[in-house]
Design a protein around this motif. Sequence first.
Motif, PDB file in Angstrom:
ATOM      1  N   PRO A 260      44.097  30.968  40.634  1.00 17.02           N
ATOM      2  CA  PRO A 260      45.035  31.589  39.815  1.00 17.02           C
ATOM      3  C   PRO A 260      44.132  31.761  38.302  1.00 17.02           C
ATOM      4  CG  PRO A 260      45.564  29.322  39.865  1.00 17.02           C
ATOM      5  CD  PRO A 260      44.471  29.706  41.011  1.00 17.02           C
ATOM      6  N   ARG A 261      43.158  31.146  38.073  1.00 16.36           N
ATOM      7  CA  ARG A 261      42.584  31.290  36.816  1.00 16.36           C
ATOM      8  C   ARG A 261      41.843  32.547  36.848  1.00 16.36           C
ATOM      9  NH1 ARG A 261      39.691  25.523  36.476  1.00 16.36           N
ATOM     10  NH2 ARG A 261      39.647  25.949  38.655  1.00 16.36           N
ATOM     11  N   GLY A 263      42.930  35.145  38.536  1.00 15.60           N
ATOM     12  CA  GLY A 263      43.906  36.505  39.100  1.00 15.60           C
ATOM     13  C   GLY A 263      43.761  36.393  40.419  1.00 15.60           C
ATOM     14  N   GLN A 265      45.424  35.172  44.003  1.00 14.17           N
ATOM     15  CA  GLN A 265      46.713  34.115  44.450  1.00 14.17           C
ATOM     16  C   GLN A 265      46.816  34.343  46.017  1.00 14.17           C
ATOM     17  OE1 GLN A 265      49.631  35.491  41.771  1.00 14.17           O
ATOM     18  NE2 GLN A 265      49.825  33.345  40.916  1.00 14.17           N
ATOM     19  N   GLU A 360      48.562  31.267  33.926  1.00 10.75           N
ATOM     20  CA  GLU A 360      48.098  31.535  35.290  1.00 10.75           C
ATOM     21  C   GLU A 360      48.267  30.129  36.002  1.00 10.75           C
ATOM     22  OE1 GLU A 360      46.828  34.850  33.184  1.00 10.75           O
ATOM     23  OE2 GLU A 360      46.239  32.754  32.939  1.00 10.75           O
TER      24      GLU A 360
END
Length: 644
Positions: A260-261, A263, A265, A360
Amino acid sequence: MKRAYLLILSLVVVGTCAAQSTLTVAPGDDLQAAVRAARDLPAPVTILLADGLHVLPATLQLGPADSGLRFAATAGAAPVLSGGRPLTDWTVVDGVWETVLPEVAAGTWRPRQLWVDGQRATLARSPNAGFYRTAGVDPALPRRAFFFEDGQLDAWPDLADGLVTVLHSWESARLPLASVDPVARRAELSGDNWWDLGYWSTPNRWYVEGLAASFDQPGEWHLETATGLLRYRPLPGQTPAGSTVIAGRLPQLVRIAGEPRVGIQAADLRFEGLTFAHADDDLPAEGRSDPQAACSVTGAVELWGARGVEFIGCRFTHTGGYGLGLRQGSQDCRVERCEFVDTGAGGLRLGEITLPRSAEEHCSGHTITNNWVHDYGRLYYGGVGIWLAHANDNIISHNEIADGHYTGISIGWNWQRGPTASQRNQVLNNHIHHLVNGMLSDAGGIYTLGDLDGTVLRGNHIHDLFAHVTPDYSWGIYLDAESHGVTVENNLVYAVEDGLMLHNGAYRNTIRNNVFAGAADWLVWRAPGSIPELNEVTNNVFVVTQGSLYYYDSQPETASTWDHNLFWRTDGQELLFMDDSFAAWQALGLEQNSIIADPGLGWPPNLARVREGWPEIGLAGFDPEAAGLVGPAAWTDAPRRIRR
């Protein structure tokens, strides 16, 4: 590559049509290989699992490349994804089943749990029922050394296999034995308890498992780690040929992880109609002791950095920890119509005990609805039915939570006024009952911590929560540790040790349109006079059947708004407000428009009467029977078939 691809084709049946691609996986096939094959097929792809036990050789790993993948049962099937190992090679010696596990002797495997015919077997235990009590604490090592009574322990040669469970007020510890001095009657553990022994209760309750000397009852098993010899003492009617025996092996069955860091997922996966079972306890070598909620315990299935993942009509059972973990960076997932049963800790855990560093990394936006969570905390007594730590903007609705040893739903992490990421959670129409059961203390049907701005507790039906004797309180609704920003409305709480807890600094909360009735000790513990912002407590019914209306406080907080409430006492004793009469209480400026009158509630509370409400105090009726499971009778009636 060609050889690997041919292997995949030999394990799965591939079919395609204009609408979707499917892969059918039978027990014994390589599910991870099927996942890899699915990445090359036209989307959407569904992996269909055939009936039977799918033993996982390793944790099933899913990531962003598997986004959109669906897992479901074939028509009429009940597939089980298992992290265990079936044991079949038994010999019978003097009525005891025996098998040798070479991996145990080699140090590469140590099962912590065993299930026989679908039931959790008891690791050889002393005492066989109940608990021993510590006979004192070694002041030199107050968190790991204690004294015991004669005959409870000895310097047996297999002490390294011994595991001691110690119960504290709202938690328990599982710590291996390090040494025993039978002359001094002193035991030392391999790791520390979170608190000094005797801090919350003197003496502490404890029991020991895993020693050969304790292997003496039908239904018990024992593992000799030096040789790998595993023994089981059968229950009446059980035979090796007619029984299914599964030992725990993998602590985690499925892991879904994105990044998530940056972007990325793992998104939109779906699991429907599957059972996740036989996840072992990942106990560290030094053991485990947590401050609250079995917070270091993981889930059998976990999501990290995942979005939009769904679990529909699944079952999570026979685990060493939580059933399902929605962890850091997981967002907008849905868990619906699932059963969580026989879990080592709780049912579900959401979020972390550390604050997210970015948007995020938030755990948020999940919907946990219409799930049945019961018979949990089988290893870690402090496990919570549904636990939200730093997790925000979630909906927890229409769940049935019962038969655990601690709290039903817990929200928030960080005591007092520390920062949290636990705001705007909605806890709606849950049926929470038959919890704590005399095992732990200081629990809540719903328990909260810290900054919870925008959180709503509405329409919950809470009853039958009773604590251990030290300390002897557990609360239907427990706003702990300066909980603030919470609206508590349309809840029915009755047949509990204690009703509503505000004392530990709860402030800026709205408590309205609730019914609190029938607490064993205290119906309410009011907030202290030091709170920075005031509470509003209006339009509630308070019925005392025994004990006291309020926990006594020599300096009660009197600035908050308490008004338009109805009070009653059923046992013929005088209804006191602290030690004061109602008139003296009103002279303090409190309850100016409140009344003392029989609400006609009856005992147990007449739910039809709750639906009518009490217009004389502005309490609008609500329906407690709307709480809990929804859907077809086969689903909603299942909890009612449990006898207690």
